[in-house]
Design a protein around this motif. Structure first.
Motif, mmCIF file in Angstrom:
data_model
loop_
_atom_site.group_PDB
_atom_site.id
_atom_site.type_symbol
_atom_site.label_atom_id
_atom_site.label_comp_id
_atom_site.label_asym_id
_atom_site.label_seq_id
_atom_site.Cartn_x
_atom_site.Cartn_y
_atom_site.Cartn_z
ATOM 1 N N GLU A 77 44.210 52.661 24.303
ATOM 2 C CA GLU A 77 42.862 52.276 24.732
ATOM 3 C C GLU A 77 42.684 52.414 26.244
ATOM 4 O O GLU A 77 43.639 52.296 27.017
ATOM 5 N N THR A 78 41.434 52.633 26.638
ATOM 6 C CA THR A 78 41.069 52.588 28.049
ATOM 7 C C THR A 78 40.992 51.126 28.492
ATOM 8 O O THR A 78 40.506 50.268 27.751
ATOM 9 N N THR A 79 41.511 50.846 29.679
ATOM 10 C CA THR A 79 41.443 49.494 30.223
ATOM 11 C C THR A 79 40.237 49.393 31.154
ATOM 12 O O THR A 79 39.986 50.283 31.976
ATOM 13 N N VAL A 80 39.476 48.302 31.043
ATOM 14 C CA VAL A 80 38.255 48.134 31.833
ATOM 15 C C VAL A 80 38.233 46.757 32.486
ATOM 16 O O VAL A 80 38.961 45.841 32.072
ATOM 17 N N VAL A 81 37.395 46.617 33.504
ATOM 18 C CA VAL A 81 37.159 45.326 34.129
ATOM 19 C C VAL A 81 35.752 44.879 33.758
ATOM 20 O O VAL A 81 34.787 45.648 33.851
ATOM 21 N N VAL A 82 35.628 43.641 33.303
ATOM 22 C CA VAL A 82 34.338 43.076 32.907
ATOM 23 C C VAL A 82 33.780 42.292 34.084
ATOM 24 O O VAL A 82 34.463 41.409 34.646
ATOM 25 N N VAL A 83 32.523 42.607 34.466
ATOM 26 C CA VAL A 83 31.895 41.978 35.620
ATOM 27 C C VAL A 83 30.420 41.705 35.303
ATOM 28 O O VAL A 83 29.858 42.299 34.376
ATOM 29 N N PRO A 84 29.777 40.835 36.071
ATOM 30 C CA PRO A 84 28.326 40.677 35.934
ATOM 31 C C PRO A 84 27.608 41.976 36.304
ATOM 32 O O PRO A 84 28.113 42.786 37.091
ATOM 33 N N LYS A 85 26.441 42.190 35.747
ATOM 34 C CA LYS A 85 25.715 43.439 35.975
ATOM 35 C C LYS A 85 25.323 43.645 37.430
ATOM 36 O O LYS A 85 25.138 44.781 37.874
ATOM 37 N N ASP A 86 25.180 42.552 38.182
ATOM 38 C CA ASP A 86 24.789 42.703 39.583
ATOM 39 C C ASP A 86 25.998 42.715 40.522
ATOM 40 O O ASP A 86 25.858 42.627 41.743
ATOM 41 N N HIS A 87 27.198 42.856 39.974
ATOM 42 C CA HIS A 87 28.421 42.894 40.786
ATOM 43 C C HIS A 87 28.542 44.257 41.473
ATOM 44 O O HIS A 87 28.049 45.272 40.971
ATOM 45 N N THR A 130 40.372 35.104 25.340
ATOM 46 C CA THR A 130 39.550 36.117 26.007
ATOM 47 C C THR A 130 38.085 35.705 25.991
ATOM 48 O O THR A 130 37.350 35.917 26.974
ATOM 49 N N ALA A 131 37.652 35.107 24.894
ATOM 50 C CA ALA A 131 36.257 34.640 24.801
ATOM 51 C C ALA A 131 35.954 33.611 25.882
ATOM 52 O O ALA A 131 34.868 33.631 26.491
ATOM 53 N N ASP A 132 36.906 32.717 26.157
ATOM 54 C CA ASP A 132 36.710 31.722 27.220
ATOM 55 C C ASP A 132 36.616 32.389 28.583
ATOM 56 O O ASP A 132 35.809 31.998 29.441
ATOM 57 N N ALA A 133 37.448 33.405 28.817
ATOM 58 C CA ALA A 133 37.425 34.118 30.091
ATOM 59 C C ALA A 133 36.099 34.852 30.284
ATOM 60 O O ALA A 133 35.558 34.901 31.399
ATOM 61 N N ILE A 134 35.555 35.399 29.197
ATOM 62 C CA ILE A 134 34.261 36.075 29.262
ATOM 63 C C ILE A 134 33.168 35.100 29.718
ATOM 64 O O ILE A 134 32.290 35.433 30.533
ATOM 65 N N GLU A 135 33.224 33.884 29.211
ATOM 66 C CA GLU A 135 32.236 32.877 29.593
ATOM 67 C C GLU A 135 32.319 32.575 31.083
ATOM 68 O O GLU A 135 31.298 32.376 31.754
ATOM 69 N N LEU A 159 26.492 41.192 31.218
ATOM 70 C CA LEU A 159 27.786 41.699 31.683
ATOM 71 C C LEU A 159 27.884 43.203 31.447
ATOM 72 O O LEU A 159 27.202 43.767 30.586
ATOM 73 N N THR A 160 28.740 43.852 32.202
ATOM 74 C CA THR A 160 29.053 45.267 32.007
ATOM 75 C C THR A 160 30.533 45.470 32.299
ATOM 76 O O THR A 160 31.241 44.520 32.671
ATOM 77 N N TYR A 161 31.009 46.689 32.141
ATOM 78 C CA TYR A 161 32.428 46.950 32.425
ATOM 79 C C TYR A 161 32.607 48.365 32.950
ATOM 80 O O TYR A 161 31.777 49.250 32.710
ATOM 81 N N ARG A 162 33.700 48.562 33.700
ATOM 82 C CA ARG A 162 34.031 49.855 34.272
ATOM 83 C C ARG A 162 35.537 50.128 34.081
ATOM 84 O O ARG A 162 36.351 49.207 34.127
#
Length: 270
Positions: A77-87, A130-135, A159-162
């Motif tokens: 799998e590709t690894t991504v970072v999850v961030v707020p959309k305005d990050h 992971t669900a807690d971290a997303i929150e 949220l979005t990811y890159r």
């Protein structure tokens, strides 16, 4: 599996993020008389489920202890970072771990990535899931680095990811308890996952391939194939010499033919 050669169902476990739908669809097409039951199990618990016999096979994340489990790696799998959309990260197409140096990077207790050193600033505590971290990320506290399938699983509009180019990756595999021989239904599912066709699957539906009957060879000692006729112009089978040939020597000047004949016709007498 005990009690009968054909169990009432095939039990398949899978870890969060894995989508087994296409393999389940093929199973239902090929074995409509054997129901397949699904159970989502956490990455930490799935191996215990397989060892206890509560599932016949499972989609897991590597590594796998091959002492008592078999495994077939499927994809990375590709690894991504999850961030707020305005990050700020959202403005880039791809980032590196160095780009996260000033961020609090959460590492939940069910993290599936094998980090040598976690990037960013250390967090005060580790979220349970992971669900807690997303929150926490959605609340504007820190970022989370996960396999892309988990980012999709916990998708939120805010949220979005890159992709993170130099982060560890997660590999998904099919695993099952070691047994000799491998149970027929497990072999069936292995064949489906590996992309075998119906005719090539080594399962209970595979019949022995019978060789095609070959044409009859010429009979030994006869000098000809069965059913073959005489060669053209050979005169074989007629009991007479070929046309234009005398029984003995050549028609011209040889014995057995009329002297002075031309073209096989006698001369007229004067």
């Amino acid at each position: 599996m005990t009690g009968s050669e054909t169990p009432p169902a095939f039990r398949l476990a899978y870890v969060p993020g894995v989508t087994p739908a296409k393999w389940v669809r093929i199973w239902n097409e090929r074995l409509p008389d054997v129901p397949l039951t699904l159970a989502q199990v956490s990455s930490a618990e799935v191996f215990g489920v397989l060892r206890a016999g509560d599932a016949d096979a499972g989609f897991v994340r590597l590594p796998v202890d091959r002492t008592d489990l078999s495994a077939i790696p499927l994809y990375t799998e590709t690894t991504v970072v999850v961030v707020p959309k305005d990050h700020l990260v959202a403005a880039a197409e791809e980032v590196t771990t160095e780009d996260l140096a000033d961020e609090v990077v959460w590492q939940p207790l069910d993290d599936t990535l094998d980090w040598e050193k976690l990037p960013g600033r250390p967090a005060i505590e580790r979220p349970a899931t992971t669900a807690d971290a997303i929150e926490l990320v959605a609340a504007g506290v820190g970022v989370l680095v996960v396999p892309q399938s988990l980012a999709r699983l916990h998708h939120r509009r805010d949220l979005t990811y890159r992709p993170v180019s130099d982060a560890p990756t997660s590999r998904v595999a099919l695993s099952w308890p070691q047994a000799e021989p491998t149970p027929d239904l497990v072999e069936e599912f292995i064949g489906i996952v590996r992309g075998r066709t119906v005719n090539s699957t080594r399962g209970r539906q595979q019949g022995a391939q019978q060789p095609k009957a070959k044409g009859k060879r010429p009979e030994r000692g006869t000098g000809k194939a069965v059913g073959s006729g005489p060669r053209r112009g050979s005169g074989a089978g007629s009991g007479k010499p070929a046309s234009g040939k005398a029984a003995g020597k050549n028609a011209r000047g040889g014995s057995g033919g009329a002297k002075g004949c031309k073209g096989g016709k006698p001369r007229r007498r004067p």
